[in-house]
Design an enzyme around this catalytic site. Structure first.
Site, PDB file in Angstrom:
ATOM      1  N   LYS A 140      54.192 116.131  57.422  1.00  0.00           N
ATOM      2  CA  LYS A 140      53.773 116.289  58.956  1.00  0.00           C
ATOM      3  C   LYS A 140      55.100 115.973  59.710  1.00  0.00           C
ATOM      4  O   LYS A 140      56.108 115.460  59.472  1.00  0.00           O
ATOM      5  CB  LYS A 140      52.824 114.891  59.124  1.00  0.00           C
ATOM      6  CG  LYS A 140      51.600 115.047  58.383  1.00  0.00           C
ATOM      7  CD  LYS A 140      50.661 114.079  58.866  1.00  0.00           C
ATOM      8  CE  LYS A 140      49.177 113.750  58.215  1.00  0.00           C
ATOM      9  NZ  LYS A 140      48.793 114.700  57.257  1.00  0.00           N
TER      10      LYS A 140
ATOM     11  N   HIS B 168      44.024 128.860  33.379  1.00  0.00           N
ATOM     12  CA  HIS B 168      43.721 128.547  31.956  1.00  0.00           C
ATOM     13  C   HIS B 168      42.494 127.689  31.818  1.00  0.00           C
ATOM     14  O   HIS B 168      41.925 128.118  30.803  1.00  0.00           O
ATOM     15  CB  HIS B 168      45.043 128.248  31.282  1.00  0.00           C
ATOM     16  CG  HIS B 168      46.271 129.221  31.294  1.00  0.00           C
ATOM     17  ND1 HIS B 168      46.208 130.296  30.459  1.00  0.00           N
ATOM     18  CD2 HIS B 168      47.283 129.175  31.896  1.00  0.00           C
ATOM     19  CE1 HIS B 168      47.098 131.041  30.590  1.00  0.00           C
ATOM     20  NE2 HIS B 168      48.234 130.237  31.347  1.00  0.00           N
TER      21      HIS B 168
END
Length: 184
Positions: free
Chosen positions: A139, A74
């Site tokens: 992680k 947009h």
């Protein structure tokens, strides 16, 4: 938000049990799949919920965001009017035996593989599996076996809460005593 999504979100607000919320999602087929023994703390139905799948034994804590799309197109379409940019849309697949901690965001086109724990406040922006993950981005922290071993050790000194209701006065005092002792 379309009317059906609003109606389902309002219904989710009135269901107090997170297990029953998962049953409601399964019964109404609001997601691609919701497996057995699932728990969801969220009440707002995500946009494009049919692009999200939960396996069996999936536990979702509070304020987890499922981001199946972005709206950058947009802004770009307004900025550069001679080009047209499409909305980026993708799936989220959460396999069996997964826990997702509070305030985690899961981006589109991600699979969270079986036997995985995602720590609170994490950002899952790529596929993960078989272990404990946390952070921004998420992680690898340790294996599921290491986590369960640590949890087992920690439980030896744990104060067990006996009901699904509020803590008793005694349990509260025991928790504060244990906490104060650990702060010394």
């Amino acid at each position: 938000m379309d009317l059906q999504r609003i109606i389902h979100t309002l219904r989710m607000i009135t269901i107090f049990s997170p297990m029953k919320r998962a049953e409601y999602l399964r019964k109404k087929k609001l997601f691609r799949h919701v497996g057995k023994n699932c728990m969801v703390m969220f009440r707002k139905i995500p946009l494009y919920s049919q692009l999200i799948s939960f396996g069996d034994n999936v536990w979702i804590a509070s304020n987890v965001s499922f981001i199946t799309h972005d709206v950058i197109h947009h802004m770009l379409n307004y900025k550069v009017r001679e080009k047209r940019f499409a909305e980026n849309i993708g799936c989220i697949d959460i396999k069996d035996n997964v826990f997702i901690g509070s305030n985690t965001s899961i981006l589109s086109n991600v699979t969270i593989g079986p036997n995985t724990i995602v720590g609170a406040g994490s950002l899952v922006n790529k596929d993960i599996q078989n272990g404990v993950y946390a952070g921004v981005p998420a992680k690898y922290i340790c294996s599921m076996e290491d986590f369960m071993s640590r949890k087992e050790q920690a439980q030896k000194n744990a104060i067990w809460h006996q009901s699904s209701e509020n803590l008793t006065k005694k349990e509260i005092e025991l928790q504060w005593t244990a906490f104060s002792g650990s702060q010394s």
